[in-house]
Design an enzyme around this catalytic site. Structure first.
Site, mmCIF file in Angstrom:
data_model
loop_
_atom_site.group_PDB
_atom_site.id
_atom_site.type_symbol
_atom_site.label_atom_id
_atom_site.label_comp_id
_atom_site.label_asym_id
_atom_site.label_seq_id
_atom_site.Cartn_x
_atom_site.Cartn_y
_atom_site.Cartn_z
ATOM 1 N N CYS A 290 -29.124 32.556 17.944
ATOM 2 C CA CYS A 290 -27.665 31.855 18.280
ATOM 3 C C CYS A 290 -27.682 30.421 19.045
ATOM 4 O O CYS A 290 -27.008 29.548 18.505
ATOM 5 C CB CYS A 290 -26.906 32.786 19.035
ATOM 6 S SG CYS A 290 -27.443 34.714 18.840
ATOM 7 N N ARG A 319 -39.695 39.796 20.476
ATOM 8 C CA ARG A 319 -38.812 40.537 21.788
ATOM 9 C C ARG A 319 -39.962 41.460 22.320
ATOM 10 O O ARG A 319 -40.592 42.325 21.155
ATOM 11 C CB ARG A 319 -37.425 41.399 21.099
ATOM 12 C CG ARG A 319 -36.645 40.233 20.439
ATOM 13 C CD ARG A 319 -35.383 41.340 20.041
ATOM 14 N NE ARG A 319 -34.377 40.533 19.517
ATOM 15 C CZ ARG A 319 -33.503 40.716 18.715
ATOM 16 N NH1 ARG A 319 -33.183 42.003 18.663
ATOM 17 N NH2 ARG A 319 -32.565 40.045 18.049
ATOM 18 N N GLN A 337 -35.028 37.561 11.096
ATOM 19 C CA GLN A 337 -33.829 38.035 10.664
ATOM 20 C C GLN A 337 -33.256 37.356 9.625
ATOM 21 O O GLN A 337 -33.382 35.894 9.859
ATOM 22 C CB GLN A 337 -32.868 38.064 12.028
ATOM 23 C CG GLN A 337 -33.289 38.669 13.105
ATOM 24 C CD GLN A 337 -32.352 38.647 14.293
ATOM 25 O OE1 GLN A 337 -32.451 37.591 14.847
ATOM 26 N NE2 GLN A 337 -31.519 39.426 14.888
ATOM 27 N N ASP A 339 -30.375 35.809 9.524
ATOM 28 C CA ASP A 339 -29.218 35.488 10.577
ATOM 29 C C ASP A 339 -28.378 34.543 10.328
ATOM 30 O O ASP A 339 -28.856 33.269 9.913
ATOM 31 C CB ASP A 339 -30.362 35.110 11.993
ATOM 32 C CG ASP A 339 -29.223 35.522 13.219
ATOM 33 O OD1 ASP A 339 -28.124 36.122 12.995
ATOM 34 O OD2 ASP A 339 -29.951 35.201 14.287
ATOM 35 N N HIS A 341 -24.553 32.330 11.589
ATOM 36 C CA HIS A 341 -23.617 32.204 12.684
ATOM 37 C C HIS A 341 -22.571 31.662 11.835
ATOM 38 O O HIS A 341 -22.717 30.549 11.379
ATOM 39 C CB HIS A 341 -23.937 31.556 13.921
ATOM 40 C CG HIS A 341 -25.105 32.418 14.695
ATOM 41 N ND1 HIS A 341 -26.442 32.322 14.249
ATOM 42 C CD2 HIS A 341 -24.861 33.480 15.479
ATOM 43 C CE1 HIS A 341 -27.097 32.951 15.148
ATOM 44 N NE2 HIS A 341 -26.097 33.987 15.823
ATOM 45 N N LYS A 421 -17.299 44.634 16.855
ATOM 46 C CA LYS A 421 -18.386 44.580 15.896
ATOM 47 C C LYS A 421 -18.355 45.625 14.880
ATOM 48 O O LYS A 421 -17.875 47.026 15.038
ATOM 49 C CB LYS A 421 -19.556 44.389 16.439
ATOM 50 C CG LYS A 421 -20.001 45.654 17.253
ATOM 51 C CD LYS A 421 -21.748 45.828 17.483
ATOM 52 C CE LYS A 421 -21.740 47.286 18.448
ATOM 53 N NZ LYS A 421 -23.260 47.357 18.509
ATOM 54 N N HIS A 467 -21.610 36.409 14.633
ATOM 55 C CA HIS A 467 -23.088 36.753 14.330
ATOM 56 C C HIS A 467 -23.085 37.572 13.287
ATOM 57 O O HIS A 467 -22.258 38.610 13.336
ATOM 58 C CB HIS A 467 -23.801 37.297 15.463
ATOM 59 C CG HIS A 467 -23.505 36.851 17.039
ATOM 60 N ND1 HIS A 467 -24.654 35.948 17.513
ATOM 61 C CD2 HIS A 467 -22.682 36.632 17.590
ATOM 62 C CE1 HIS A 467 -24.040 35.530 18.656
ATOM 63 N NE2 HIS A 467 -22.861 35.794 18.798
HETATM 64 ZN ZN LIG Z 1 -26.411 35.510 17.091
#
Ligand SMILES: [Zn+2]
Ligand SMILES: [Zn+2]
Length: 594
Positions: A290, A319, A337, A339, A341, A421, A467
């Site tokens: 992010c 992580r 990911q 991913d 945004h 979410k 996200h």
């Molecule tokens: Zn994010």
């Protein structure tokens, strides 16, 4: 249409809670019976705790010699004898001191330690008839006779209270059901799940490996066929994102500690991050993508007309996960990911979310998953941001689901502190749920990074950030795919789509021609001209679960044909090369299941 597409009805969690609780009670009661049986067989064993868990129960024991499989069968026998006597589970209370004294005299040091940690003057005891008792708050089923079907499954090591400085105990896992046929079904699925274990298939199909000892735990090495599978998934994902109006971005894997402070990760997520020093300054490996995307958004002045802006990255993150929870590709320390945004205006949330949901459903269908479970999580007590925004965003999420006629569950108050979410789980071929997509509204990061766009009044306004990930972790998704298909991927996903096998040496030239021809057309084909018997080469290709085996000899070479064996259908006979090539290309392009 599949089940989730029918009806927009709200299903609350409490609908199923009661049954779950009854089954939990049964399973927990069964753990008492197991502990009693263990004490009957090995009186010196010390007992600890035995809760119900998903799919069953466990009990941790302190016993010098390890439990063997044979021991489990012995324990089951004694359990059956107890169950036959149908002793009632009765609750009683006892003064704390008296309970400590009693358990100490019984030599049950762990129970003494547990009671010493309790603040109450009285403790709750559960008696199994007059046969046994345990420190427990319950609840239980009325009597042991209720346990109609149970099975002890496995033994594993577990530290007392989960603390590695404590003594290592032996945990026996088991399961119980109300009906024998339910147990039977569960055991069948369990057996099938073992056969499909992605770690086992990953080795058998030479897809990936995790070199715990030499390279580090939870870090994945993709071997050539695994890397090809990943490339196929990544190509698909990138192409679809571009088609749907996302822009590809790429951001660094390490970023300054200061940035993680601004994002709040340093405060809330630090123990999961890898920090290190560069030029006397603190850096961290990114656990999320992010902040990187935010910096790109902030690089220019944005107008309301620019929104929505959708940044997509196959972002690799690291992580810190405890060694004990790492599990094949499903729980790792480094993963990628899909991913994205989305930066948008509040009035755009609904359309964006609807588009993401549509994206999830299409993607999952392409990968062969028809059954999805959807959960909407709403405002928790410790929320940040304005009530107005929460209201708008939550309604947008909910309306998106309703308008798409999608069945979902609401988890009241279960949202992140920064926004509501939607979580989406897929169900695999064995009916198991796997977490995949997530769509999260965020009011926190735009505030922390002071994000703004110029609205139609010429004023600065804060955008909403969404996200979202479709597959989630690619590693986990690859693991899911392996288990869903039991390693037998459809042609579009198979790392090797066809193996061409010349019957004898003098057919190799023709086999090579076929291979080059197919390769040029974009088909993933390999030649197996090894000096091995034809049967052996066919068997190996079958073991590798390659969708097509093409055998060529005199006749095929003369007629410009290939003798085709399809994994799922067997012998298809000799087909003209060009005809089969077109057929395979079409099959792969349509992403047919087989
Ligand atoms: Zn994010
Ligand atoms: Zn109990």
């Amino acid at each position: 249409m599949d089940a989730v597409m029918i009806g927009g009805r709200r299903q609350r969690r409490t609908d199923t809670m009661k049954y779950k609780t009854d089954l939990d009670k049964l399973r927990h009661s069964c753990s008492h019976v197991m502990a009693q049986a263990v004490k009957t067989l090995w009186p010196d064993t010390k007992v600890t705790i035995g809760p119900a868990i998903d799919n069953g129960f466990y009990y941790d024991f302190d016993k010098a010699e390890p439990f063997t499989d044979e021991d489990l069968r012995k324990i089951e026998k004694v359990m059956r004898q107890i169950i036959e006597r149908k002793p009632a589970f009765r609750q009683s209370t006892m003064a704390r001191d008296a309970a400590i004294k009693m358990f100490r005299e019984m030599g049950e040091d762990y129970k003494v330690e547990l009671i010493e940690g309790l603040p109450d003057p009285e403790v709750s005891i559960f008696n199994t008839g007059d046969e046994w008792l345990d420190l427990c708050k319950g609840p239980h089923v009325s009597d042991a006779g209720q346990i109609k079907a149970f099975k002890l499954l496995s033994v594993a090591g577990a530290y007392w209270r989960g603390n590695e400085n404590n003594r290592m105990l032996q945990r026996i896992y088991g399961t119980a059901f109300f009906k024998p046929e339910e147990l039977k079904k569960f055991l069948t699925v369990l057996e099938e799940a073992r056969n499909r274990d992605h770690r086992k298939l990953g080795t058998q199909l030479d897809l990936f490996h995790i070199y715990h000892e030499t390279a580090g735990a939870g870090l994945v090495f993709y071997h050539p066929d695994g890397a090809m599978l990943r490339k196929i998934i990544e190509d698909y994902v990138r192409e679809k994102h571009i088609q749907r109006g996302y822009q590809l971005v790429m951001t660094p894997n390490i970023l300054k500690g200061k940035l993680w402070e601004q994002s709040g990760h340093a405060e809330h997520y630090r123990e999961n991050m890898y920090y290190f020093q560069v030029d006397d300054e603190e850096y961290a490996v990114k656990p999320m993508n992010c902040p990187g995307h935010i910096l790109i958004f902030k690089s220019r002045l944005r107008s309301y007309r620019d929104l929505p802006i959708r940044y997509f990255e196959l972002g690799t993150v690291y992580r810190q996960e405890k060694a004990g929870v790492l599990h094949g590709l499903l729980r790792v320390r480094g993963f990628t990911q899909d991913d994205a945004h989305i930066f948008c205006r509040p009035d755009q949330i609904k359309d964006e979310v609807k588009a993401v949901i549509d994206f999830v459903f299409t993607t999952m269908r392409d990968f062969g998953f028809e059954n999805l479970e959807i959960e909407l999580s709403t405002r928790p007590a410790n929320y940040i941001g304005s009530l107005d925004n929460w209201e708008t965003a939550t309604r947008a999420l909910e309306d998106s689901l309703k308008e798409k006629n999608i069945d979902y569950e609401i988890n009241e108050g279960d949202g992140a502190f920064y926004g509501p979410k939607i979580d989406i789980k897929l169900k695999d071929a064995l009916g198991r749920s796997w977490q995949c997509a997530t769509i999260q509204c965020d009011f926190s990061l735009p505030q922390r990074f002071d994000l703004a766009f110029v609205n139609d009044q010429g004023e600065n306004q804060q955008p909403i950030m969404i996200h979202r990930a479709i597959l989630g972790s690619i590693e986990r998704f690859v693991g899911t795919l392996i288990e869903h298909y039991a390693g037998a991927f459809p042609a579009w996903l198979a790392p090797v789509q066809a193996v061409v096998i010349p019957i004898r040496d003098n057919h190799e030239a023709y086999a090579r021609d076929v291979m080059e021809n197919f390769k040029t057309a974009g088909i993933r084909i390999v030649l197996d001209a090894r000096n091995e018997s034809l049967n052996r080469r066919i068997r190996e290709a079958t073991m590798k679960k390659v969708p097509y085996v093409l055998i060529v000899g005199d006749k095929e070479a003369a007629d410009k044909k290939v003798a085709v064996r399809k994994r799922t259908e067997g012998d298809l006979g000799a087909l003209p090369v060009e005809e089969f090539k077109a057929r395979l290309l079409k099959e792969a392009e349509s992403r047919q299941a087989n």
